[in-house]
Design a protein around this motif. Structure first.
Motif, PDB file in Angstrom:
ATOM      1  N   VAL A  82       0.677  -1.121   0.130  1.00 26.83           N
ATOM      2  CA  VAL A  82      -0.006   0.172   0.209  1.00 26.83           C
ATOM      3  C   VAL A  82       1.136   1.245  -0.109  1.00 26.83           C
ATOM      4  CG1 VAL A  82      -1.887   1.150   1.676  1.00 26.83           C
ATOM      5  CG2 VAL A  82      -1.685  -1.231   1.089  1.00 26.83           C
ATOM      6  N   ASP A  83       1.336   0.836   0.566  1.00 26.69           N
ATOM      7  CA  ASP A  83       2.588   1.994   1.155  1.00 26.69           C
ATOM      8  C   ASP A  83       3.501   2.541  -0.074  1.00 26.69           C
ATOM      9  OD1 ASP A  83       1.678   3.352   2.943  1.00 26.69           O
ATOM     10  OD2 ASP A  83       3.041   1.937   4.222  1.00 26.69           O
ATOM     11  N   TRP A  84       3.975   1.639  -0.779  1.00 29.12           N
ATOM     12  CA  TRP A  84       4.637   1.239  -1.988  1.00 29.12           C
ATOM     13  C   TRP A  84       4.166   2.293  -3.373  1.00 29.12           C
ATOM     14  CZ3 TRP A  84       3.817  -1.308  -7.046  1.00 29.12           C
ATOM     15  CH2 TRP A  84       5.017  -0.908  -7.601  1.00 29.12           C
ATOM     16  N   ARG A  85       2.840   1.080  -3.159  1.00 25.58           N
ATOM     17  CA  ARG A  85       1.614   1.870  -4.604  1.00 25.58           C
ATOM     18  C   ARG A  85       1.556   3.650  -4.667  1.00 25.58           C
ATOM     19  NH1 ARG A  85       0.150   2.883  -7.838  1.00 25.58           N
ATOM     20  NH2 ARG A  85      -2.193   2.763  -9.499  1.00 25.58           N
ATOM     21  N   ARG A  86       1.279   3.997  -3.126  1.00 24.14           N
ATOM     22  CA  ARG A  86       0.985   5.410  -3.160  1.00 24.14           C
ATOM     23  C   ARG A  86       2.441   6.458  -3.510  1.00 24.14           C
ATOM     24  NH1 ARG A  86      -0.387   5.597   1.781  1.00 24.14           N
ATOM     25  NH2 ARG A  86       1.307   5.595   2.761  1.00 24.14           N
ATOM     26  N   ILE A  87       3.800   5.853  -3.220  1.00 22.33           N
ATOM     27  CA  ILE A  87       4.872   6.539  -3.320  1.00 22.33           C
ATOM     28  C   ILE A  87       5.046   6.229  -4.594  1.00 22.33           C
ATOM     29  CG2 ILE A  87       7.019   6.755  -2.955  1.00 22.33           C
ATOM     30  CD1 ILE A  87       6.701   5.216  -0.018  1.00 22.33           C
ATOM     31  N   LEU A  88       4.992   5.295  -5.221  1.00 21.88           N
ATOM     32  CA  LEU A  88       5.034   4.879  -6.674  1.00 21.88           C
ATOM     33  C   LEU A  88       3.842   6.239  -7.533  1.00 21.88           C
ATOM     34  CD1 LEU A  88       5.879   3.336  -9.410  1.00 21.88           C
ATOM     35  CD2 LEU A  88       4.315   1.831  -9.260  1.00 21.88           C
ATOM     36  N   ASP A  89       2.648   6.248  -7.225  1.00 22.01           N
ATOM     37  CA  ASP A  89       2.194   7.321  -7.965  1.00 22.01           C
ATOM     38  C   ASP A  89       2.101   8.460  -7.403  1.00 22.01           C
ATOM     39  OD1 ASP A  89      -1.014   7.623  -8.657  1.00 22.01           O
ATOM     40  OD2 ASP A  89      -1.222   9.129  -7.233  1.00 22.01           O
ATOM     41  N   GLN A  91      -3.368  -8.018  -7.500  1.00 19.23           N
ATOM     42  CA  GLN A  91      -3.583  -9.591  -8.117  1.00 19.23           C
ATOM     43  C   GLN A  91      -3.312 -10.017  -6.503  1.00 19.23           C
ATOM     44  OE1 GLN A  91      -4.229 -11.783 -11.469  1.00 19.23           O
ATOM     45  NE2 GLN A  91      -4.999 -10.169 -12.354  1.00 19.23           N
ATOM     46  N   MET A  92      -1.938 -10.100  -6.693  1.00 18.56           N
ATOM     47  CA  MET A  92      -0.778 -10.604  -5.370  1.00 18.56           C
ATOM     48  C   MET A  92      -1.078  -9.840  -4.254  1.00 18.56           C
ATOM     49  SD  MET A  92       2.630 -10.607  -7.718  1.00 18.56           S
ATOM     50  CE  MET A  92       3.199 -11.893  -5.931  1.00 18.56           C
ATOM     51  N   PHE A  93      -0.927  -8.827  -3.764  1.00 17.72           N
ATOM     52  CA  PHE A  93      -1.018  -7.937  -2.573  1.00 17.72           C
ATOM     53  C   PHE A  93      -2.225  -7.429  -2.331  1.00 17.72           C
ATOM     54  CE2 PHE A  93       3.157  -7.759  -4.409  1.00 17.72           C
ATOM     55  CZ  PHE A  93       3.799  -9.154  -2.852  1.00 17.72           C
ATOM     56  N   GLY A  94      -4.257  -7.693  -3.227  1.00 17.39           N
ATOM     57  CA  GLY A  94      -4.780  -6.790  -2.796  1.00 17.39           C
ATOM     58  C   GLY A  94      -5.422  -6.390  -1.725  1.00 17.39           C
ATOM     59  N   ASP A  95      -5.937  -8.294  -0.971  1.00 20.27           N
ATOM     60  CA  ASP A  95      -6.064  -7.471   0.305  1.00 20.27           C
ATOM     61  C   ASP A  95      -5.687  -6.603   1.334  1.00 20.27           C
ATOM     62  OD1 ASP A  95      -7.019 -10.350  -0.271  1.00 20.27           O
ATOM     63  OD2 ASP A  95      -6.062 -11.487   0.254  1.00 20.27           O
ATOM     64  N   SER A 122      -8.267  -3.623   2.335  1.00 20.67           N
ATOM     65  CA  SER A 122      -8.472  -2.487   3.857  1.00 20.67           C
ATOM     66  C   SER A 122      -7.756  -1.494   3.544  1.00 20.67           C
ATOM     67  CB  SER A 122      -7.377  -3.823   5.165  1.00 20.67           C
ATOM     68  OG  SER A 122      -7.524  -3.101   6.293  1.00 20.67           O
ATOM     69  N   ALA A 123      -6.562  -0.866   3.170  1.00 21.08           N
ATOM     70  CA  ALA A 123      -7.081   0.415   3.621  1.00 21.08           C
ATOM     71  C   ALA A 123      -8.212   0.868   2.665  1.00 21.08           C
ATOM     72  CB  ALA A 123      -5.516   0.750   2.463  1.00 21.08           C
ATOM     73  N   LYS A 124      -8.728   0.922   1.946  1.00 16.68           N
ATOM     74  CA  LYS A 124      -8.772   1.475   0.607  1.00 16.68           C
ATOM     75  C   LYS A 124     -10.312   1.524   1.660  1.00 16.68           C
ATOM     76  CE  LYS A 124     -10.239  -0.517  -2.800  1.00 16.68           C
ATOM     77  NZ  LYS A 124     -10.148  -1.048  -4.564  1.00 16.68           N
ATOM     78  N   GLN A 125     -10.798   0.291   3.194  1.00 20.03           N
ATOM     79  CA  GLN A 125     -12.045   0.361   3.656  1.00 20.03           C
ATOM     80  C   GLN A 125     -11.613   2.111   4.554  1.00 20.03           C
ATOM     81  OE1 GLN A 125     -12.936  -2.632   5.083  1.00 20.03           O
ATOM     82  NE2 GLN A 125     -13.748  -3.996   3.323  1.00 20.03           N
ATOM     83  N   LEU A 168      -7.838   6.848  -2.061  1.00 19.39           N
ATOM     84  CA  LEU A 168      -8.753   5.603  -2.351  1.00 19.39           C
ATOM     85  C   LEU A 168      -8.659   5.419  -4.599  1.00 19.39           C
ATOM     86  CD1 LEU A 168     -11.713   7.191  -0.964  1.00 19.39           C
ATOM     87  CD2 LEU A 168     -10.549   5.409  -0.947  1.00 19.39           C
ATOM     88  N   GLU A 169      -7.941   6.368  -5.149  1.00 17.63           N
ATOM     89  CA  GLU A 169      -7.400   6.101  -6.623  1.00 17.63           C
ATOM     90  C   GLU A 169      -6.399   5.709  -6.684  1.00 17.63           C
ATOM     91  OE1 GLU A 169      -5.810   9.147 -10.357  1.00 17.63           O
ATOM     92  OE2 GLU A 169      -6.777   9.897  -9.030  1.00 17.63           O
ATOM     93  N   VAL A 170      -4.933   5.184  -5.827  1.00 17.68           N
ATOM     94  CA  VAL A 170      -3.791   4.507  -5.549  1.00 17.68           C
ATOM     95  C   VAL A 170      -4.662   3.031  -5.792  1.00 17.68           C
ATOM     96  CG1 VAL A 170      -2.348   4.270  -4.501  1.00 17.68           C
ATOM     97  CG2 VAL A 170      -2.507   6.497  -5.396  1.00 17.68           C
ATOM     98  N   LEU A 171      -5.437   3.079  -4.318  1.00 17.27           N
ATOM     99  CA  LEU A 171      -6.024   2.216  -4.010  1.00 17.27           C
ATOM    100  C   LEU A 171      -6.890   1.129  -5.046  1.00 17.27           C
ATOM    101  CD1 LEU A 171      -6.233   3.285  -0.607  1.00 17.27           C
ATOM    102  CD2 LEU A 171      -4.533   1.834  -1.520  1.00 17.27           C
ATOM    103  N   GLY A 172      -7.653   1.576  -5.488  1.00 18.04           N
ATOM    104  CA  GLY A 172      -7.613   1.680  -7.150  1.00 18.04           C
ATOM    105  C   GLY A 172      -9.525   1.631  -7.052  1.00 18.04           C
ATOM    106  N   ALA A 173      -9.779   2.366  -6.068  1.00 17.63           N
ATOM    107  CA  ALA A 173     -11.579   3.437  -5.823  1.00 17.63           C
ATOM    108  C   ALA A 173     -11.171   3.920  -7.487  1.00 17.63           C
ATOM    109  CB  ALA A 173     -11.708   4.059  -4.666  1.00 17.63           C
TER     110      ALA A 173
END
Length: 233
Positions: free
Chosen positions: A22-29, A102-106, A110-113, A144-149
């Protein structure tokens, strides 16, 4: 990654291991946005040009391919060695991220919620700067956008308007009645302008109130003084 790029060092220090997705995806964005490569995650690759293609079409294709290549390099370089090996065959940055989701979506779910709950419960306190509040809301929407919302612009604006205090009620009414459509940046500017008007109106009302309450006191003093003169022999 190049040591001369200060943005890329953020990813160097936060390599994806799995549990930090989650943190990595946000930083990548943040990095892809700063480097202007993020559009390849939302726009399809233009058709490969041929001899009859215009120069504009050729440039658009080259731009997308270059941006996608750079995005894939950033993603690959910010992974652990194990994950790099697993994703060598990925052909696009979008494919990279879809597989990682798909690998780390769980974790992301949780972070999205949590982010959505925080967004819906965030309300601006009357008297605090509207700029700080809106930037906080935009930050939550970006997360939320980063998390797929997927939240369209009109819904994002509505969420921000719903979080404002009563002093912005007239602004919200005008916005909806006039069927305005603003980006989040434009909305922030308009709200700051409205905030200035609200403060001026509040200040004028306060001055009027002070003036109206001070007059009777002056009148009472005059009456008392007049009465005192009448009693004096």
């Amino acid at each position: 990654m190049s040591p001369f790029n200060p943005i890329s060092t953020i990813l160097d220090q936060n390599k994806l291991e799995g549990s930090n997705y989650v943190d990595w995806r946000r930083i990548l964005d943040i990095v892809l946005t700063a480097e202007e490569y993020k559009f390849v995650l939302h726009e399809e690759c233009p058709l490969k040009p041929n001899e009859q293609s215009s120069d504009e079409d050729k440039l658009a294709y080259q731009k997308w391919r270059k941006a996608d290549e750079m995005a894939r390099c950033y993603i690959m370089a910010s992974m652990s060695n194990v994950l790099q090996h697993q994703h060598q065959a990925m052909l696009s940055a979008f494919e990279f991220l879809e597989n990682l989701k798909q690998m780390f979506g769980d974790q992301g779910q949780s972070a999205k919620q949590i982010a959505m709950r925080t967004l819906m419960n965030t309300k601006m306190v009357e008297g605090t700067p509207v700029r700080d509040h809106v930037l906080k809301m935009i930050g939550l929407l970006n997360e939320l956008e980063v998390l797929g919302a997927e939240i369209d612009n009109d819904s994002q604006v509505e969420m921000i308007l719903q979080s404002l205090p009563d002093s912005f009620q007239q602004f919200c009414l005008n916005y909806n009645m006039n069927k305005m459509s603003l980006s989040l940046a434009q909305l922030l500017n308009e709200l700051q302008a409205a905030e200035t008007l609200v403060k001026k109106a509040s200040s004028m009302a306060l001055n009027v109130e002070k003036g109206s309450t001070s007059k009777p006191q002056g009148g009472q003093k005059k009456k008392k003084a007049h009465k005192a003169k009448a009693i004096t022999p």
